[in-house]
Design a protein around this motif. Structure first.
Motif, mmCIF file in Angstrom:
data_model
loop_
_atom_site.group_PDB
_atom_site.id
_atom_site.type_symbol
_atom_site.label_atom_id
_atom_site.label_comp_id
_atom_site.label_asym_id
_atom_site.label_seq_id
_atom_site.Cartn_x
_atom_site.Cartn_y
_atom_site.Cartn_z
ATOM 1 N N PHE A 74 0.843 -1.191 0.000
ATOM 2 C CA PHE A 74 0.000 0.000 0.000
ATOM 3 C C PHE A 74 0.882 1.245 0.000
ATOM 4 O O PHE A 74 1.873 1.321 0.732
ATOM 5 N N ARG A 75 0.501 2.209 -0.827
ATOM 6 C CA ARG A 75 1.226 3.472 -0.933
ATOM 7 C C ARG A 75 0.236 4.627 -0.849
ATOM 8 O O ARG A 75 -0.953 4.464 -1.150
ATOM 9 N N ALA A 76 0.717 5.787 -0.459
ATOM 10 C CA ALA A 76 -0.141 6.969 -0.345
ATOM 11 C C ALA A 76 -0.419 7.558 -1.727
ATOM 12 O O ALA A 76 0.511 7.854 -2.481
ATOM 13 N N ARG A 77 -1.698 7.701 -2.061
ATOM 14 C CA ARG A 77 -2.112 8.275 -3.349
ATOM 15 C C ARG A 77 -3.595 8.590 -3.260
ATOM 16 O O ARG A 77 -4.341 7.866 -2.600
ATOM 17 N N PHE A 78 -4.039 9.625 -3.916
ATOM 18 C CA PHE A 78 -5.462 10.000 -3.949
ATOM 19 C C PHE A 78 -6.034 10.229 -2.540
ATOM 20 O O PHE A 78 -7.203 9.909 -2.288
ATOM 21 N N HIS A 79 -5.239 10.758 -1.610
ATOM 22 C CA HIS A 79 -5.698 10.921 -0.218
ATOM 23 C C HIS A 79 -6.135 9.573 0.344
ATOM 24 O O HIS A 79 -7.130 9.477 1.077
ATOM 25 N N ALA A 80 -5.402 8.531 -0.011
ATOM 26 C CA ALA A 80 -5.767 7.169 0.372
ATOM 27 C C ALA A 80 -4.517 6.302 0.421
ATOM 28 O O ALA A 80 -3.422 6.740 0.044
ATOM 29 N N HIS A 81 -4.681 5.083 0.894
ATOM 30 C CA HIS A 81 -3.673 4.045 0.745
ATOM 31 C C HIS A 81 -4.142 3.130 -0.377
ATOM 32 O O HIS A 81 -5.274 2.627 -0.337
#
Length: 205
Positions: free
Chosen positions: A38-45
């Motif tokens: 999981f990576r940080a993107r779109f204000h999400a994981h």
């Protein structure tokens, strides 16, 4: 491409809440199908991977919005727009208090039924996305709902929570193939749930 979102609240304080069973489903899918980290993107994981189906692999993106539950639509809407996907390509896993604990139902479209996470997503992408509803039971009194969904699962609940999450991951090729009714049936075959006694649900048992 399939976008699979799980609803929940971010942070360890909420991790075992009933409201976070959507996150738990996505985590189990990531583990079972060996998605990337999981990576940080779109204000999400988010995590990327593929689901094997009889017709070949289906690329999928898992997403756990990292705003609070009632702000889930922001992250989901951004991801859907970025990948130029339609609501039919979106499946949202979330807790459903109007289903008995351990029950599972698929549905496409409809209202939010008081679920603020679903309402937030609907505001961003419209109502016609696919919903994977994980039953967590109703406390029996509307005034108790807030505390119920934000309380942790009891140890005794794990006898149905863990099989249900595993079944959601095991049966995923049917979901990826767009066979939602068969997916629902297979999840319930793999993790059959007894019909809850309303009196026990009301007492929080």
């Amino acid at each position: 491409m399939l976008l699979i979102a799980g609803l929940g609240n971010p942070g360890p304080a909420y991790a075992r809440n009933r409201h976070n069973i959507g996150f738990a489903a996505v985590d189990e899918i990531a583990r079972h199908w060996r998605f990337g980290p999981f990576r940080a993107r779109f204000h999400a994981h988010v995590a990327e991977g593929a689901i094997d189906t009889p017709d070949g692999p289906v690329r999928a993106l898992l997403i756990k919005p990292q705003g609070f539950y009632n702000e889930s639509g922001r992250a989901v809407g951004e991801a859907l727009k970025f990948f130029k996907l339609t609501p039919a390509d979106l499946v949202v896993f979330y807790d459903e208090i109007d289903l008995a604990p351990g029950r599972f139902r698929m549905k496409t479209g409809g209202g939010a039924a008081g679920n603020n996470g679903v309402r937030s997503i609907t505001a961003q992408v419209g109502p016609d996305f696919r919903r994977a509803r994980l039953g967590t039971g109703h406390p029996g009194d509307k005034a108790l709902v807030h505390g119920h969904v934000l309380s942790d699962f009891h140890k005794a609940d794990l006898v149905w929570v863990e099989p249900l999450l595993a079944a959601c991951a095991d049966a995923l090729p049917l979901l990826a193939a767009g066979e939602d009714e068969r997916y629902q049936a297979e999840v319930m075959r793999l993790a059959p749930a007894e019909k809850a006694d309303p009196r026990k649900v009301a007492r929080g048992e």
